[in-house]
Design an enzyme around this catalytic site. Structure first.
Site, PDB file in Angstrom:
ATOM      1  N   GLN A  91      -8.743   2.993   3.057  1.00 28.08           N
ATOM      2  CA  GLN A  91      -8.533   3.166   4.059  1.00 28.08           C
ATOM      3  C   GLN A  91      -9.033   3.913   5.451  1.00 28.08           C
ATOM      4  OE1 GLN A  91      -6.904  -0.108   4.987  1.00 28.08           O
ATOM      5  NE2 GLN A  91      -5.126   0.626   5.182  1.00 28.08           N
ATOM      6  N   THR A 109      -7.655   3.258  -4.568  1.00 26.34           N
ATOM      7  CA  THR A 109      -8.779   2.706  -4.162  1.00 26.34           C
ATOM      8  C   THR A 109      -8.731   2.302  -2.809  1.00 26.34           C
ATOM      9  OG1 THR A 109      -9.045   2.161  -6.542  1.00 26.34           O
ATOM     10  CG2 THR A 109     -10.914   1.056  -4.325  1.00 26.34           C
ATOM     11  N   LYS A 110      -7.078   2.101  -2.215  1.00 23.09           N
ATOM     12  CA  LYS A 110      -6.574   1.796  -1.299  1.00 23.09           C
ATOM     13  C   LYS A 110      -6.597   2.743  -0.175  1.00 23.09           C
ATOM     14  CE  LYS A 110      -5.424  -1.454   2.137  1.00 23.09           C
ATOM     15  NZ  LYS A 110      -4.275  -2.128   2.299  1.00 23.09           N
ATOM     16  N   LEU A 111      -6.532   3.366  -1.038  1.00 23.62           N
ATOM     17  CA  LEU A 111      -6.397   5.081   0.537  1.00 23.62           C
ATOM     18  C   LEU A 111      -8.417   4.785   0.822  1.00 23.62           C
ATOM     19  CD1 LEU A 111      -4.002   7.340  -1.258  1.00 23.62           C
ATOM     20  CD2 LEU A 111      -3.562   5.768   0.980  1.00 23.62           C
ATOM     21  N   SER A 135       0.751  -1.167  -0.212  1.00 19.75           N
ATOM     22  CA  SER A 135      -0.108   0.065   0.406  1.00 19.75           C
ATOM     23  C   SER A 135       0.918   1.554   0.204  1.00 19.75           C
ATOM     24  CB  SER A 135      -1.047  -0.170   1.697  1.00 19.75           C
ATOM     25  OG  SER A 135      -0.892  -1.214   1.085  1.00 19.75           O
TER      26      SER A 135
END
Length: 295
Positions: free
Chosen positions: A179, A174-176, A99
């Site tokens: 999170q 998208t991972k941010l 990430s």
């Protein structure tokens, strides 16, 4: 039965070990490199092969998976001395399950392709080690469609939800967002536990009572009873979440995106790290609400 793939695993922390273990259990050939030899030995005992460098692991593999903590570590593992790039070619594919920053991802992906012909798919994940071991990760990908499709030969063993979000870096963006949802929801769960306790309601009963309603969420279902029990057993590190939240804020600043609620949750994570709880589980949020010295 799917064909066995040759996979280099660069990084054997909690997630890297779970990913490598799952790939071994599903019949793939895994070569592992990590600076910590004990972590490599752990995977060798499960059937992996050891490599002396990222370049050596890449030379033996069609797919290279990275599971590393920071963009600078990723850059070193790929472009540094004895890095992936030294053994890269157009027949190999890099799958970055770290990430890291979306902008850094796009830059490194372009550099690797230009210098070696090797393509890059960013595949950050959600679900943690337990879902990696069961092959039920949620994986959000960035890259070309053809490379995304090619990576499926490996991702099919790891994911229940594998989605192409756009070009290189889109998976990391998208991972941010993932999170953001997780961090804010963890804080909401902690506060809900305290409110339930203050009102004489068993907080462990809340998930069943709210199941199926608008407030329902997987985090509430999985973690509210854990938080209520002050169960601090590790499921994920606070400092790793803060690392992702710092990346989120940096990206928000670049894009001039206001995130007022997220900003407050970031500072709560920073307080916990400043209190020496960075290497602990998210349930440690309860300590802040209970009084940081509550033990």
């Amino acid at each position: 039965m799917s064909k066995a793939q040759t996979v280099a695993m660069i990084g054997a922390g909690i997630m890297g070990t779970a990913i490598a273990t799952r790939l071994l259990e599903t019949g793939n050939i895994v070569t592992v490199f990590d600076l910590d030899n004990s972590k490599v030995d752990n995977l060798v005992a499960r059937g992996a092969q050891a490599a002396t460098s990222p370049a050596a692991a890449t030379a033996q593999s069609s797919f290279v998976i990275l599971s590393l903590n920071h963009a600078n570590i990723v850059r070193s593992a790929v472009f540094g001395k004895d890095g992936v790039a030294q053994s890269a070619d157009a027949e190999k594919l890099l799958i970055d399950m770290s990430s890291i920053d979306p902008v850094d991802t796009a830059q490194m992906a372009g550099q690797l392709a230009a210098e070696t012909g090797m393509k890059w798919v960013d595949c950050p994940l959600s679900g943690g080690a337990p879902r990696a071991l069961s092959g039920e990760l949620t994986i959000m990908a960035g890259g070309d469609r053809s490379d995304f499709d090619r990576a499926y030969a490996v991702m099919q063993h790891l994911s229940a939800n594998y989605t192409l979000m756009g070009p290189s870096g889109a998976g990391q963006t998208t991972k941010l967002i993932n999170q953001l949802f997780c961090a804010v929801t963890f804080q909401a769960v902690a506060e809900a536990v305290k409110l339930a306790e203050a009102g004489g309601v068993d907080p462990a009963a809340i998930p069943q009572a709210l199941a199926g309603g608008r407030a329902d969420s997987r985090i509430m279902q999985e973690f509210m009873a854990k938080f209520a029990a002050r169960d601090y057993s590790p499921t994920g590190r606070i400092d790793n979440m803060l690392k992702d939240l710092d990346s989120l804020q940096a990206f928000a600043m670049k894009t001039k995106t206001p995130l007022p609620m997220t900003g407050q949750v970031v500072e709560i994570h920073r307080l916990l790290c400043a209190a020496g709880l960075g290497d602990k589980d998210s349930a440690e949020m309860m300590r802040l609400l209970d009084g940081i010295d509550a033990r």
